[in-house]
Design an enzyme around this catalytic site. Structure first.
Site, PDB file in Angstrom:
ATOM      1  N   ASP A   1      43.930  44.485  46.860  1.00  0.00           N
ATOM      2  CA  ASP A   1      45.267  44.164  46.347  1.00  0.00           C
ATOM      3  C   ASP A   1      45.180  43.201  45.162  1.00  0.00           C
ATOM      4  O   ASP A   1      45.886  42.190  45.110  1.00  0.00           O
ATOM      5  CB  ASP A   1      46.132  43.565  47.454  1.00  0.00           C
ATOM      6  CG  ASP A   1      47.626  43.704  47.169  1.00  0.00           C
ATOM      7  OD1 ASP A   1      48.003  44.575  46.347  1.00  0.00           O
ATOM      8  OD2 ASP A   1      48.423  42.955  47.756  1.00  0.00           O
TER       9      ASP A   1
ATOM     10  N   GLY B   1      56.724  30.362  47.429  1.00  0.00           N
ATOM     11  CA  GLY B   1      56.860  31.795  47.219  1.00  0.00           C
ATOM     12  C   GLY B   1      57.084  32.513  48.529  1.00  0.00           C
ATOM     13  O   GLY B   1      56.885  31.968  49.607  1.00  0.00           O
TER      14      GLY B   1
END
Length: 232
Positions: free
Chosen positions: A173, A55
Site C-alpha cells: 500500500d 488523521g
C-alpha cells in the site's frame, strides 16, 4: 443467601478486573518493541480527544501524544473496532516494521492491546504525510530537488525491504498518504498494516487483493499475487 451474594459480587469484581487488564498472550512475547499500558497512552493523548487527532481512515484514527514519563512526542494509531483487518493488521504491523531497521522507515516504538482496543505507537512526524504537499492546494510547494529526494528515499526503503532483510517484506500500500515527513522533510515510509513477509526465493501464495484503487498494478487483481516486482 448472604454468603452466595458475596461470592457473586466477588466473582463479578474479579471478572471485571480481568476484562480491563492488559492481558499478555504467548505471541506477544516473541515480537516487537515495548508494550505500553492503555492508561499511559490514554494520558499521553489526553483521553484520545478530537483536538489531538492527526488523521483518520478506514483502519481507525491517529492521535498526537506526549508520553508522560519522557515527554517524547508520539503518534498513536488506534485501530477501529470496525476495521476489516483488525487483529491481523495489528499483528502484521508489529511483526514487519517492528523488526526492520532503516533510516527511511517510520519508527515503531511499541504497542498496546486491551480487550478490543488495539494501539500502535510511532515516532511523531512533524510535517505529516506527503499527500498534503502534493494535492488540494498545499501551503508549501516542494521543489524538484525535494521531490526527487522523496522518490529516492522511498526506493531505498523498498530495496531494503525486498532484498536487504532476512525475509522479503511486501508493503502492498505504497502511496503518498503513507509517506511521512519529519521536521526536516526527511522521508519515513509508514502504515505496514497490509504488509506480508515471505522467504527469499519463495513463490508468494495467492491471496485476496488488497491495497488502494489507483495504486494497484493491473496484474495484481488478475493474479491475486503481490510480489516485490509487481506490488511495490
Amino acid at each position: 443467601l448472604y454468603v452466595m451474594k458475596n461470592v457473586y459480587v466477588g466473582f463479578f469484581a474479579s471478572t471485571r478486573r480481568y476484562k480491563n487488564a492488559d492481558v499478555i498472550e504467548a505471541w506477544e512475547l516473541e515480537i516487537g518493541p515495548h508494550r505500553y499500558s492503555y492508561q499511559e497512552l490514554k494520558k499521553a493523548t489526553k483521553g484520545f480527544k478530537d483536538k489531538e487527532l492527526l488523521g483518520q481512515g478506514g483502519f481507525g484514527s491517529v492521535y498526537k501524544g506526549k508520553l508522560p514519563n519522557s515527554n517524547t512526542q508520539v503518534a498513536v494509531k488506534r485501530i477501529s473496532h470496525d476495521s476489516k483487518q483488525g487483529l491481523r493488521e495489528f499483528v502484521s504491523e508489529i511483526t514487519s516494521i517492528g523488526r526492520l531497521r532503516h533510516r527511511n522507515m517510520v519508527q515503531l516504538l511499541g504497542w498496546c492491546r486491551r480487550c478490543g482496543d488495539l494501539l500502535l505507537v510511532y515516532g511523531f512526524m512533524a510535517n505529516g504525510s506527503l499527500d498534503k504537499y502534493l494535492f488540494d492546494e498545499p501551503k508549501i510547494i516542494l521543489s524538484w530537488e525535494q521531490r526527487f529526494k522523496v522518490v529516492k528515499d522511498v526506493a531505498s526503503t523498498l530495496l531494503y525491504m525486498h532484498e536487504g532483510y532476512e525475509q522479503v517484506v511486501i508493503h502492498r500500500d505504497v502511496k503518498a498518504s503513507n509517506v511521512l515527513l519529519d521536521g526536516e522533510l526527511n522521508v519515513r515510509l509508514g502504515d505496514f498494516g497490509l504488509a506480508r513477509l515471505y522467504e527469499h526465493g519463495a513463490n508468494p501464495s495467492t491471496t485476496r487483493v488488497v491495497g488502494t484503487l489507483g495504486y494497484l498494478e493491473p496484474e495484481v487483481p488478475r493474479t491475486g499475487k503481490a510480489t516485490s516486482i509487481s506490488r511495490d
